[in-house]
Design a protein around this motif. Structure first.
Motif, PDB file in Angstrom:
ATOM      1  N   GLY A   1     -33.356  31.909 -24.785  1.00  0.00           N
ATOM      2  CA  GLY A   1     -32.785  31.530 -23.500  1.00  0.00           C
ATOM      3  C   GLY A   1     -33.862  30.967 -22.591  1.00  0.00           C
ATOM      4  O   GLY A   1     -35.055  31.166 -22.809  1.00  0.00           O
TER       5      GLY A   1
ATOM      6  N   LYS B   1     -19.357  25.599 -11.300  1.00  0.00           N
ATOM      7  CA  LYS B   1     -19.700  26.987 -11.592  1.00  0.00           C
ATOM      8  C   LYS B   1     -21.196  27.109 -11.852  1.00  0.00           C
ATOM      9  O   LYS B   1     -21.814  28.100 -11.501  1.00  0.00           O
ATOM     10  CB  LYS B   1     -18.934  27.498 -12.821  1.00  0.00           C
ATOM     11  CG  LYS B   1     -17.439  27.402 -12.702  1.00  0.00           C
ATOM     12  CD  LYS B   1     -16.895  28.394 -11.738  1.00  0.00           C
ATOM     13  CE  LYS B   1     -15.374  28.291 -11.710  1.00  0.00           C
ATOM     14  NZ  LYS B   1     -14.788  29.121 -10.705  1.00  0.00           N
ATOM     15  N   PHE B   2     -21.765  26.111 -12.546  1.00  0.00           N
ATOM     16  CA  PHE B   2     -23.198  26.012 -12.772  1.00  0.00           C
ATOM     17  C   PHE B   2     -23.641  24.644 -12.290  1.00  0.00           C
ATOM     18  O   PHE B   2     -22.988  23.646 -12.567  1.00  0.00           O
ATOM     19  CB  PHE B   2     -23.551  26.145 -14.264  1.00  0.00           C
ATOM     20  CG  PHE B   2     -23.433  27.534 -14.784  1.00  0.00           C
ATOM     21  CD1 PHE B   2     -24.355  28.499 -14.446  1.00  0.00           C
ATOM     22  CD2 PHE B   2     -22.389  27.873 -15.624  1.00  0.00           C
ATOM     23  CE1 PHE B   2     -24.249  29.779 -14.941  1.00  0.00           C
ATOM     24  CE2 PHE B   2     -22.275  29.149 -16.122  1.00  0.00           C
ATOM     25  CZ  PHE B   2     -23.200  30.105 -15.773  1.00  0.00           C
TER      26      PHE B   2
ATOM     27  N   ASN C   1     -34.273  29.921 -18.213  1.00  0.00           N
ATOM     28  CA  ASN C   1     -33.699  29.834 -16.859  1.00  0.00           C
ATOM     29  C   ASN C   1     -32.309  30.463 -16.843  1.00  0.00           C
ATOM     30  O   ASN C   1     -32.161  31.627 -17.182  1.00  0.00           O
ATOM     31  CB  ASN C   1     -33.690  28.389 -16.366  1.00  0.00           C
ATOM     32  CG  ASN C   1     -35.085  27.805 -16.256  1.00  0.00           C
ATOM     33  OD1 ASN C   1     -36.050  28.542 -16.061  1.00  0.00           O
ATOM     34  ND2 ASN C   1     -35.197  26.502 -16.400  1.00  0.00           N
ATOM     35  N   SER C   2     -31.274  29.733 -16.481  1.00  0.00           N
ATOM     36  CA  SER C   2     -29.928  30.289 -16.393  1.00  0.00           C
ATOM     37  C   SER C   2     -29.243  30.403 -17.744  1.00  0.00           C
ATOM     38  O   SER C   2     -28.230  31.072 -17.873  1.00  0.00           O
ATOM     39  CB  SER C   2     -29.048  29.424 -15.486  1.00  0.00           C
ATOM     40  OG  SER C   2     -29.539  29.437 -14.172  1.00  0.00           O
ATOM     41  N   MET C   3     -29.778  29.743 -18.746  1.00  0.00           N
ATOM     42  CA  MET C   3     -29.166  29.790 -20.070  1.00  0.00           C
ATOM     43  C   MET C   3     -29.626  31.041 -20.805  1.00  0.00           C
ATOM     44  O   MET C   3     -30.808  31.309 -20.910  1.00  0.00           O
ATOM     45  CB  MET C   3     -29.558  28.557 -20.877  1.00  0.00           C
ATOM     46  CG  MET C   3     -28.947  28.519 -22.250  1.00  0.00           C
ATOM     47  SD  MET C   3     -29.412  27.031 -23.109  1.00  0.00           S
ATOM     48  CE  MET C   3     -29.226  27.573 -24.781  1.00  0.00           C
ATOM     49  N   GLY C   4     -28.679  31.790 -21.298  1.00  0.00           N
ATOM     50  CA  GLY C   4     -28.994  32.998 -22.047  1.00  0.00           C
ATOM     51  C   GLY C   4     -29.266  32.705 -23.508  1.00  0.00           C
ATOM     52  O   GLY C   4     -29.134  31.576 -23.982  1.00  0.00           O
TER      53      GLY C   4
ATOM     54  N   VAL D   1     -27.543  21.492 -14.621  1.00  0.00           N
ATOM     55  CA  VAL D   1     -27.686  21.396 -16.073  1.00  0.00           C
ATOM     56  C   VAL D   1     -28.174  19.987 -16.383  1.00  0.00           C
ATOM     57  O   VAL D   1     -27.480  19.019 -16.105  1.00  0.00           O
ATOM     58  CB  VAL D   1     -26.346  21.689 -16.796  1.00  0.00           C
ATOM     59  CG1 VAL D   1     -26.504  21.515 -18.294  1.00  0.00           C
ATOM     60  CG2 VAL D   1     -25.857  23.081 -16.447  1.00  0.00           C
TER      61      VAL D   1
ATOM     62  N   CYS E   1     -21.215  23.754 -20.899  1.00  0.00           N
ATOM     63  CA  CYS E   1     -22.174  23.466 -19.822  1.00  0.00           C
ATOM     64  C   CYS E   1     -22.812  22.090 -19.978  1.00  0.00           C
ATOM     65  O   CYS E   1     -22.928  21.352 -19.004  1.00  0.00           O
ATOM     66  CB  CYS E   1     -23.282  24.520 -19.787  1.00  0.00           C
ATOM     67  SG  CYS E   1     -22.732  26.164 -19.349  1.00  0.00           S
TER      68      CYS E   1
END
Length: 186
Positions: free
Chosen positions: A156, A132-133, A158-161, A136, A116
């Motif tokens: 994690g 896809k994302f 936001n969208s990052m786990g 970033v 990413c």
């Protein structure tokens, strides 16, 4: 001679087929535990763990409240906005400078993060290029410290786990040091 041989062969075949099964007299089981295992209840009472007070123990002991596994160091900063802001005040890794292996850190970054964030930390990883994302950020645009990087990897954001299951604490600190190195190069 040939007839005697034929009689012995036929008699052997008859005896072998007749001795295989008898419904009135079943065969013996030599090791019945292999076929009929004893079922154990995991948390059932057992006399093997008796205490001095007379209480019976459990087969599978539940760990005491507050216990931690060997080698694990708890991360005390909570997963809140205040915790994230506090993690930004941690500017130095707890690792010794000799314990930071930048080659290993680069390998970990390329395995877990570069898909990413990109190999250069510019936010243009393979998934971003394939759309896809989106969104970033580049590391040069972010106000980050080693503590905040470690915090985000642990919980994690936001969208990052979270990567706490994939990377040990030592490895997360290595990646944090490598990200700071990438940020200085941008």
């Amino acid at each position: 001679m040939k007839s005697l041989l034929k009689i012995i062969v036929v008699l052997g075949i008859v005896v072998s087929f007749s001795s295989c099964k008898d419904n009135l007299n079943p065969n013996y089981q030599y090791m019945p535990n292999m076929y009929e295992s004893v079922g154990y209840e995991t948390y059932s009472e057992s006399s093997a763990f008796n205490s001095l007070t007379g209480e019976k123990g459990k087969e599978g002991q539940i760990p005491p409240v507050g216990s931690i596994k060997r080698g694990f160091v708890p991360y005390e900063i909570p997963n809140t906005t205040e915790g994230y802001n506090f993690s930004k005040t941690i500017v130095k890794s707890p690792l010794d400078s000799t314990a930071v292996d930048m080659v290993k850190a680069q390998e970990l970054f390329e395995i877990y993060c570069a898909i990413c964030h990109g190999n250069a930390g510019d936010g243009m990883g393979k998934l971003v290029k394939q759309e896809k994302f989106l969104g970033v950020p580049s590391y040069k645009d972010r106000v980050i410290t080693q503590g905040s990087i470690f915090h985000v990897q642990t919980y994690g954001l936001n969208s990052m786990g979270s990567y706490a299951n994939q990377l040990s604490q030592h490895e997360r600190w290595l990646v944090a040091a490598y990200v700071m190195d990438l940020k200085s190069k941008l």
